[in-house]
Design an enzyme around this catalytic site. Structure first.
Site, PDB file in Angstrom:
ATOM      1  N   LYS A 100      50.583  25.023  45.875  1.00  0.00           N
ATOM      2  CA  LYS A 100      49.919  25.360  44.611  1.00  0.00           C
ATOM      3  C   LYS A 100      48.441  24.958  44.651  1.00  0.00           C
ATOM      4  CE  LYS A 100      49.768  26.706  40.265  1.00  0.00           C
ATOM      5  NZ  LYS A 100      48.758  25.959  39.544  1.00  0.00           N
ATOM      6  N   GLU A 154      42.380  31.088  44.008  1.00  0.00           N
ATOM      7  CA  GLU A 154      42.071  31.593  42.668  1.00  0.00           C
ATOM      8  C   GLU A 154      40.604  31.338  42.310  1.00  0.00           C
ATOM      9  OE1 GLU A 154      43.041  29.642  38.451  1.00  0.00           O
ATOM     10  OE2 GLU A 154      44.843  30.350  39.494  1.00  0.00           O
TER      11      GLU A 154
END
Length: 304
Positions: free
Chosen positions: A173, A180
């Site tokens: 993550k 991102e």
């Protein structure tokens, strides 16, 4: 299945609601009693304390944490560890540092308690669209809880995987969030260039819509950019001020430890730092140096 959900913020509350809709029994708790009350409206069973959460669950218990990283998660885990029994499982779906997750897993394992770190992506849209779940932990423990993961993911066969042992879910993550950052920065820079070419009077909302279909840069982030530009084509309602939630910093730190260059992610993090500075000292020193060595003109403070 049944589980406790601790932390009912933007993510936790929606996840609890999706689980209830999927047929699970969910016992919810948050320091904000209003959030607990709101969760009861969609069918969860509210608890008044951490002790109450544990008492309302049958053994072996499953408790999912959706808390801020650092001390809030650390304190809650420490408290729960004194109440849980061998065979119980704690899942952490918050944005924790993977090194903390490895340490927490080892500590709880000594008590016979499974710890599963779940990198969770989906934001406020997860309630309807489902969540991307990057799961780290003991293979048997993860397999046992798959009905929960299948309910939370977009579909039982998409958006969920066990990526490796304890810590690997939050590591994955962390990298996901670094990617991102880079993607968002690229869109921001591209649209800023389009806006700067004033002689063409480019229609940014229209261009965003055009790029959404058939283009190699189409993505969900572009869909969101198109929505934002449709609502406010010049974005004058917003300040150029961008926070970071920590994962980008961890990714950059990890890249140094691994000697893996990640210039795009690193610069996108730095761009966020710069966005939060008004009249940064470094820029003023640059102007002073040009004036000192070359007599170049400077703009005095307060002149514009």
């Amino acid at each position: 299945m049944e589980l406790g959900m601790i932390g009912l913020g933007r993510m936790g509350g929606n996840m609890a609601q999706r689980l209830v809709a999927g047929g699970h029994r969910v016992v919810t708790y948050d320091k904000d009693s209003k959030a607990v009350g709101a969760s009861c409206e969609f069918g969860s069973e509210g608890a008044t304390s951490l002790n109450d959460v544990v008492s309302k669950l049958e053994s072996p218990r499953t408790i999912w944490l959706m808390l801020p990283p650092g001390q809030p998660t650390e304190d809650t885990l420490g408290y729960l560890a004194n109440m849980l029994k061998p065979g119980d499982t704690v899942l952490d779906g918050g944005n924790a540092n993977y090194k903390d997750s490895m340490r927490r897993s080892e500590k709880l394992a000594a008590q016979g308690i499974d710890f599963i770190d779940v990198g969770t992506s989906g934001g406020i849209w997860g309630l309807t669209d489902g969540y991307s779940l990057m799961v780290g932990g003991d293979e048997a423990a993860v397999k046992r809880l798959e009905p929960i993961f299948h309910t939370l993911s977009p579909s039982p066969d998409k958006g969920y995987s066990r990526v490796g042992p304890s810590g690997s879910g939050h590591f994955t993550k962390m990298v996901h969030n670094g990617v991102e950052y880079g993607l968002m920065q690229a869109y921001a820079e591209g649209f800023e260039m389009l806006a700067a070419k004033e002689e063409f009077n480019l229609d940014l909302p229209s261009i965003a819509e055009t790029w959404r279909y058939g283009s190699v840069v189409r993505s969900w982030l572009l869909d969101l950019a198109a929505d934002a530009l449709k609502e406010d084509p010049t974005l004058k309602s917003l300040d150029s001020y961008v926070e970071d939630s920590g994962e980008g910093r961890w990714a950059v730190e990890e890249s140094v430890e691994l000697a893996v260059p990640i210039p795009v992610i690193t610069l996108s993090l730095q761009a966020r730092f710069r966005s939060r500075q008004k009249q940064p000292f470094g820029g003023r020193l640059l102007a002073a140096l040009r004036n000192q060595f070359g007599g170049h003109d400077v703009r005095k403070s307060g002149s514009s």
